[in-house]
Scaffold this active site. Structure first.
Site, PDB file in Angstrom:
ATOM      1  N   SER A  70       0.889  -1.512   0.203  1.00 15.99           N
ATOM      2  CA  SER A  70       0.115   0.145   0.465  1.00 15.99           C
ATOM      3  C   SER A  70       0.858   1.069   0.135  1.00 15.99           C
ATOM      4  O   SER A  70       1.796   1.311  -0.384  1.00 15.99           O
ATOM      5  CB  SER A  70      -1.159   0.248   0.977  1.00 15.99           C
ATOM      6  OG  SER A  70      -1.633   1.034   0.600  1.00 15.99           O
TER       7      SER A  70
ATOM      8  N   ASP B 187      -7.930  -3.941  -7.556  1.00 15.75           N
ATOM      9  CA  ASP B 187      -8.213  -2.863  -5.963  1.00 15.75           C
ATOM     10  C   ASP B 187      -8.512  -2.022  -5.778  1.00 15.75           C
ATOM     11  O   ASP B 187      -9.049  -0.951  -6.445  1.00 15.75           O
ATOM     12  CB  ASP B 187      -6.552  -2.057  -6.238  1.00 15.75           C
ATOM     13  CG  ASP B 187      -5.857  -2.222  -4.491  1.00 15.75           C
ATOM     14  OD1 ASP B 187      -7.159  -1.283  -3.807  1.00 15.75           O
ATOM     15  OD2 ASP B 187      -4.790  -2.112  -4.283  1.00 15.75           O
TER      16      ASP B 187
ATOM     17  N   HIS C 221      -7.475  -5.404  -2.742  1.00 20.94           N
ATOM     18  CA  HIS C 221      -5.744  -4.366  -1.916  1.00 20.94           C
ATOM     19  C   HIS C 221      -4.807  -5.085  -0.859  1.00 20.94           C
ATOM     20  O   HIS C 221      -5.246  -5.231   0.129  1.00 20.94           O
ATOM     21  CB  HIS C 221      -6.383  -3.058  -1.678  1.00 20.94           C
ATOM     22  CG  HIS C 221      -5.683  -2.332  -0.811  1.00 20.94           C
ATOM     23  ND1 HIS C 221      -4.845  -1.310  -1.976  1.00 20.94           N
ATOM     24  CD2 HIS C 221      -5.150  -2.052   0.702  1.00 20.94           C
ATOM     25  CE1 HIS C 221      -3.606  -0.379  -1.272  1.00 20.94           C
ATOM     26  NE2 HIS C 221      -4.258  -0.430   0.466  1.00 20.94           N
TER      27      HIS C 221
END
Length: 357
Positions: free
Chosen positions: A149, A283, A314
């Site tokens: 991330s 995502d 994600h």
């Protein structure tokens, strides 16, 4: 890069479902998904760029074969980032020294210093500083930067600055093996605009912003003169948080300029360190139009191995039974398993080259 195709369980063939499942359900039982115990971590304070103290955990096995340095995403701290703790268990069990750290304005690093985040400008340097100090403490090269991330964005910055910074800090340039990231943030402005274009996305933004406010209040509590409490109240979105706290301190005139300067998408074509990027088309946190641009940015750069999967959500990339069998994986953690597979390939290639020379 050759790799098995990724397939999730049928009920997670939706990016939002996968993301929510990993965020709210798996934390209850993630330890049951691995047979590896927690490494014997020692609390360690490193000194990052501009002499900022960085809190981390370090564990060194007997005869370590390399070192994994990792951090997490936009919010959290070491104690509650189970996906990063999972990485640490896997790495240590496979013979790597492990360093996991609270990045700037997070966890115990926030208690040590009021230094705020910079989306990679300084955090990338922190990765290299940590590697240099870890080497002196007994952690051997190669050093591999990894994260996911927003942390993935920071690790990519580490790979970007490593070539020039490593020698300045007493490392051989080759001591930094490379960088492996899962679903990194690549273009902040487009992704935040995308996030705020739907009710679900706005809800996710609010949730993240709530955690960012907690970080700001934590910094204010320990460094009361550094942050204006009224600004904390105004910071009701990720964008607003950066506007209130970040851009002026870093010398940017607008959030747009800050995001353009820090987004890795623009420097990927020129990245020289070996890099693995695992990215899911579904995502829900990132603008899907980034995917073709990501492919284009990596296309002519032989240093980057890009794996784009249809599913994965994600970060999570939980695999089904047939996928595990095909990949010869011992667990559901497809993306982390590919990271270690990739590192081993490049360690073998480096060793073969050294022997040949």
């Amino acid at each position: 890069m050759g790799h098995p195709s990724y397939t999730p369980p049928w009920f997670l063939k939706n990016g939002l479902a996968m993301t929510l499942y990993a965020a709210f359900w798996i934390p209850r039982f993630w330890e049951e998904t691995t047979t590896f115990p927690e490494p014997p971590y020692q609390d360690t304070i490193f000194i990052g760029a501009n002499d900022v103290p960085i809190f981390g955990w370090m564990a060194i096995p007997e005869n370590p074969k390399g070192t994994i340095i990792g951090t997490y995403g936009i919010t959290g701290e070491l104690d509650n980032q189970w996906f990063l703790q999972l990485l640490g268990r896997k790495a240590y069990a496979q013979g790597y020294a492990v360093i996991l750290f609270d990045w700037r304005a997070h966890g115990k690093t926030a208690l040590l210093s009021p230094a705020l985040t910079s989306d990679g400008i300084y955090e990338g340097q922190d990765f290299v500083h940590i590697a240099a100090q870890a080497k002196a403490m007994g952690c051997p090269p190669n050093f591999w930067f990894t994260a996911y991330s927003l942390g993935g964005q920071l690790a990519l910055w580490g790979a970007k600055v490593a070539e020039n910074l490593a020698p300045e800090l007493g490392l051989a340039e080759t001591d930094i093996g490379g960088c492996a990231v899962i679903c990194p943030s690549l273009e902040s402005q487009r992704s935040l605009s995308y996030l705020d274009s739907s009710p679900v996305g706005r809800h996710l933004d609010k949730g993240i912003s709530k955690n960012l406010k907690k970080l700001a209040w934590l910094i204010h509590e320990h460094h009361p003169d550094f942050i204006d409490p009224e600004a904390i109240e105004r910071a009701d979105s990720i964008w607003k948080f950066d506007e209130e706290f970040i851009i002026e301190r870093l010398g940017f005139s607008s959030v747009e300029d800050y995001y353009k300067a820090t987004s890795p998408l623009y420097f990927l074509p020129n990245l020289k360190k070996k890099t693995l990027i695992i990215y899911a088309e579904d995502d829900p946190l990132f603008d899907p139009t980034i995917v073709p641009d990501l492919k284009s940015a990596c296309k002519n750069n032989s240093a980057i191995d890009l794996i784009v999967t249809r599913y994965g959500g994600h970060v999570a990339h939980i695999s089904n039974k047939s996928c595990q069998k095909l990949a010869q994986d011992a667990d559901i953690w497809w993306a982390w398993n590919r990271v270690f597979e990739w590192i081993k390939q490049h360690e073998t290639a480096t060793l073969t080259t050294a022997v040949a020379v």
